[in-house]
Design an enzyme around this catalytic site. Structure first.
Site, short mmCIF file in Angstrom:
data_model
loop_
_atom_site.label_atom_id
_atom_site.label_comp_id
_atom_site.label_asym_id
_atom_site.label_seq_id
_atom_site.Cartn_x
_atom_site.Cartn_y
_atom_site.Cartn_z
N GLU A 278 1.12 -1.24 -0.31
CA GLU A 278 -0.16 0.23 0.25
C GLU A 278 0.97 1.28 -0.04
O GLU A 278 0.70 2.09 -0.43
CB GLU A 278 -1.35 0.26 1.12
CG GLU A 278 -2.51 0.45 0.99
CD GLU A 278 -3.04 0.69 2.06
OE1 GLU A 278 -3.77 -0.56 1.72
OE2 GLU A 278 -3.16 0.90 3.30
N GLU A 281 2.33 1.74 -3.03
CA GLU A 281 0.69 2.11 -4.02
C GLU A 281 0.48 3.51 -3.80
O GLU A 281 0.55 4.60 -5.08
CB GLU A 281 -0.30 1.47 -3.95
CG GLU A 281 -1.16 1.83 -4.47
CD GLU A 281 -2.68 0.96 -4.30
OE1 GLU A 281 -2.80 0.54 -2.98
OE2 GLU A 281 -3.94 1.17 -4.89
N CYS A 298 -8.26 -1.18 4.90
CA CYS A 298 -7.72 -2.82 5.25
C CYS A 298 -9.02 -3.47 6.15
O CYS A 298 -9.39 -4.61 6.64
CB CYS A 298 -7.03 -3.07 6.44
SG CYS A 298 -6.27 -1.47 6.88
N SER A 318 -7.34 1.92 -2.09
CA SER A 318 -6.00 1.31 -2.73
C SER A 318 -6.37 -0.25 -2.39
O SER A 318 -7.06 -0.48 -2.82
CB SER A 318 -5.16 0.77 -1.69
OG SER A 318 -3.96 -0.49 -1.26
N LYS A 357 -14.84 -9.55 8.49
CA LYS A 357 -13.97 -9.82 8.16
C LYS A 357 -14.61 -11.43 7.74
O LYS A 357 -13.87 -12.16 6.98
CB LYS A 357 -13.09 -10.59 9.42
CG LYS A 357 -12.34 -9.34 9.35
CD LYS A 357 -11.07 -9.18 8.90
CE LYS A 357 -10.50 -7.60 8.23
NZ LYS A 357 -9.17 -7.31 7.35
N GLU A 360 -15.83 -11.13 4.42
CA GLU A 360 -14.98 -10.09 3.31
C GLU A 360 -13.90 -12.37 3.46
O GLU A 360 -13.36 -12.27 1.73
CB GLU A 360 -14.11 -9.38 4.30
CG GLU A 360 -12.05 -9.40 3.52
CD GLU A 360 -10.61 -8.43 4.04
OE1 GLU A 360 -10.48 -9.18 5.10
OE2 GLU A 360 -10.80 -7.54 3.51
N GLU A 365 -13.82 -13.50 -5.02
CA GLU A 365 -12.50 -12.68 -5.29
C GLU A 365 -10.86 -13.36 -4.62
O GLU A 365 -9.88 -13.16 -4.99
CB GLU A 365 -12.73 -11.84 -6.44
CG GLU A 365 -12.56 -10.37 -4.94
CD GLU A 365 -13.94 -10.16 -5.03
OE1 GLU A 365 -15.19 -11.09 -5.11
OE2 GLU A 365 -14.22 -9.72 -4.38
N CYS A 502 -9.80 -1.22 15.09
CA CYS A 502 -10.58 -2.99 15.14
C CYS A 502 -10.32 -3.63 16.61
O CYS A 502 -10.94 -4.10 16.75
CB CYS A 502 -9.42 -3.48 14.61
SG CYS A 502 -8.98 -3.53 12.71
FE1 HC1 Z 1 -8.12 -5.35 11.61
FE2 HC1 Z 1 -6.00 -5.45 9.83
S1 HC1 Z 1 -6.43 -4.09 11.78
S2 HC1 Z 1 -8.29 -4.47 9.43
O1 HC1 Z 1 -8.63 -3.86 12.01
O2 HC1 Z 1 -6.09 -3.78 8.56
O3 HC1 Z 1 -10.13 -7.05 11.75
O4 HC1 Z 1 -6.85 -5.68 14.51
O5 HC1 Z 1 -7.21 -7.88 10.71
O6 HC1 Z 1 -7.05 -7.50 8.21
O7 HC1 Z 1 -2.91 -6.50 10.78
C1 HC1 Z 1 -9.39 -6.33 12.32
C2 HC1 Z 1 -7.70 -5.74 13.79
C3 HC1 Z 1 -7.10 -6.66 11.02
C4 HC1 Z 1 -6.49 -6.79 8.52
C5 HC1 Z 1 -4.64 -6.03 10.64
#
Ligand code: HC1
Length: 568
Positions: A278, A281, A298, A318, A357, A360, A365, A502
């Site tokens: 990132e 990028e 993220c 990103s 998550k 996700e 994909e 998070c």
């Molecule tokens: Fe997160 Fe991440 S910080 S998004 O908050 O970018 O869930 O902890 O795991 O993937 O590393 C959550 C936390 C986490 C991702 C990272």
């Protein structure tokens, strides 16, 4: 200030207080259900009733303002009887399945019934029967357990600005539901789980995937690897009886081994890798003229939000996959190759503070080598339950280290767990990459904290980079409106869907208050300070990955495995 008397105790309280706030500030405990300190009070459930001298009846203290000379009694026969009656009426049409409910022993209705000494429910009301909404990978809604407190409605609207829920119907048929009683997957839900985080009962909970994970753990044909998100290590303790903000990284690693995971790895490793991708990028967009401001990608609740609400601004995101997904992609390719294990025999599990998550990981994909990058996502709460189910004495466990190489990380990786952390981690690397010089101070305090939106101007070489950090989707919306209106002069923006980042995710142990968030954030920065390496580009395992296998950031292999696309 005004002077009031509560249970004989004279108090000076701000004149804008409610009776409930005044009582709680003096340590007088008044039970409540629909009230939530961070949401607009509604006075709907009336469990918080008290006697106020001169008032015609018992009043709901959460919405009753104080005034000079007011005399309040919180513990009289009428108050106790009235509260019991309210709770009995709630229980009269509540399924009495506490022992098998996901919220057993962590349910506010159950605790209040216990505190009030309820030994019988005098009314046998008609029960509500609604089908479960388990239409999505993240959240399960059981309206038969809903007590109509409306906290989910307010969290989704006031905090997140998403407005998925509202009250529908009238009288006994009243429910909380998305428009036209649709499933959450059919409406503009981001799966952030803030509704589940404030739900006092088991009416909205994370989809429980522990049974599937137990099954693969006992399958000798499967090689089960686990990654743990940055924010889990500072909150898991709370699910196991410890105080907020305890750092339990080593015990968590030990517990995961005892549960049977073959390798225990760290999402912090791939957070470092995310910064490499990132950050590169961002430098490319900045120097070669790409779409700015670039926005972090993220937080999956945030990605769902921009896809649903601002599809015209998707080019700002990103293309880097989240650390969870980068990690999963490497497990089924790099790690499989290195360890000589067929990707088909590997099960990739992640422990996340987040309900989004789960959705996700299920995106079609998110596949590498023909295999789903991450097979199962468990929340911090689910891991807590597995540890309890296994009978592990968490406190007595030794502190153990992550496995190498995907367990090696830096302080930059761990701060991802707090709002502002991704930006700070990126700045540490971007500044040093652009200038080729070591930063005199790697701590960027102006992007830290719990203010909803923070801005800073950071010198990077000869340029000045203007950054913004936002947490909660309500704050994200404000920034998006600025971009849409063409008045946002930022270069780089970090957005996290949940309050505090998070550490305040929808899958974290409840209850979460601002104080709890601050304690977890303090713990995250303590973890960073305790690391020998604190910049992602110094992570030796990430360097080895690029040198021996991946090539360079934004290279062909990276592009294929570590970047993604979005759905307008
Ligand atoms: Fe997160 Fe991440 S910080 S998004 O908050 O970018 O869930 O902890 O795991 O993937 O590393 C959550 C936390 C986490 C991702 C990272």
């Amino acid at each position: 200030k005004v002077t009031i008397t509560i249970d004989g105790q004279k108090l000076q309280v701000p004149k804008t207080s409610t009776v409930l706030e005044a009582a709680r500030s003096a340590g007088v405990k008044i039970p409540s259900l629909c009230y939530h300190p961070e949401l607009r009070p509604e006075g709907a459930c009336r469990v918080c009733m008290v006697e106020v001298e001169g008032a015609r009846s018992l009043v709901a203290s959460c919405v009753y303002p104080v005034n000079e000379g007011m005399v309040v009694r919180t513990n009289t026969p009428a108050v106790r009887e009235g509260r019991k009656m309210v709770v009995e009426l709630l229980l009269a049409n509540h399924p009495q399945d506490c022992l098998s409910c996901q919220r057993n022993l962590n349910c506010e209705l159950q605790s209040i019934a216990g505190d009030l000494g309820l030994r019988q429910v005098r009314f046998d009301g008609e029960k509500k029967h609604y089908p479960l909404d388990d239409s999505n990978p993240s959240l399960v809604r059981d309206q038969s357990k809903c007590i109509l407190c409306g906290r989910c409605i307010r969290a989704c609207s006031e905090r997140q600005g998403v407005h998925v829920y509202s009250f529908v119907n009238r009288g006994f048929d009243t429910t909380v539901s998305p428009a036209f009683n649709q499933g959450l997957h059919q409406v503009a839900c981001t799966f952030c789980g803030q509704c589940a985080a404030v739900c006092p009962t088991g009416a909205i909970v994370e989809r429980d995937n522990t049974a599937e994970v137990w099954k693969v753990l006992s399958d000798p044909q499967k090689h089960v690897v686990v990654q743990t998100a940055p924010a889990v290590r500072v909150a898991l303790g709370e699910a196991l009886g410890l105080d907020a903000g305890q750092i339990v990284t080593g015990k968590m690693v030990a517990a995961l081994r005892r549960l049977g995971f073959d390798k225990v790895f760290d999402t912090d490793f791939s957070a470092d890798l995310t910064i490499m991708e990132e950050g590169s990028e961002f430098i490319e967009r900045l120097t070669k003229g790409g779409k700015l401001p670039m926005i972090t990608s993220c937080s999956p609740g945030w990605v769902n939000f921009i896809e649903l609400m601002y599809p015209d601004l998707l080019e700002h995101l990103s293309t880097a996959k989240s650390p969870q997904q980068m990690f999963g992609a490497l497990v089924k390719t790099y790690y499989a190759e290195k360890s000589g294990i067929s990707p088909a025999g590997i099960v990739s599990v992640s422990i996340m503070p987040c309900t989004a998550k789960k959705a996700e990981a299920a995106r079609t994909e998110m596949k590498s080598n023909g295999h789903q990058d991450v097979d199962y996502v468990l929340t911090t709460r689910e891991l807590g339950r597995m540890i309890r189910e296994a009978g592990l004495d968490f406190n007595a466990l030794p502190s153990e280290e992550y496995d190498a190489p995907l367990g090696i990380s830096t302080g930059a990786g761990v701060i991802f767990g707090a709002t502002g952390g991704v930006m700070e981690a990126a700045l540490r690397t971007v500044a040093e990459t652009v200038t080729g010089k070591a930063l005199p101070d790697i701590e960027f305090h102006n992007v830290r904290g719990l203010t909803g939106i923070r801005e800073a101007v950071v010198p990077v070489g000869d340029s000045k980079v203007k950054v913004a950090v936002a947490h909660t989707l309500g704050n994200a919306r404000m920034l998006m409106e600025k971009i849409r209106a063409g008045v946002a002069d930022y270069h780089f923006i970090e957005i996290m869907a949940c309050p505090g980042g998070c550490i305040g995710g929808g899958g974290q142990p409840a209850p979460i208050s601002q104080e709890v968030r601050q304690q977890r954030i303090n713990a995250i920065y303590q973890c960073d300070q305790a690391m020998t390496l604190r910049k992602s580009h110094e992570n030796p395992a990430v360097r080895e990955l690029y040198d021996t296998w991946l090539g360079k950031p934004l290279g062909e292999k990276s592009h294929k495995l570590l970047h993604t696309h979005y759905h307008p």
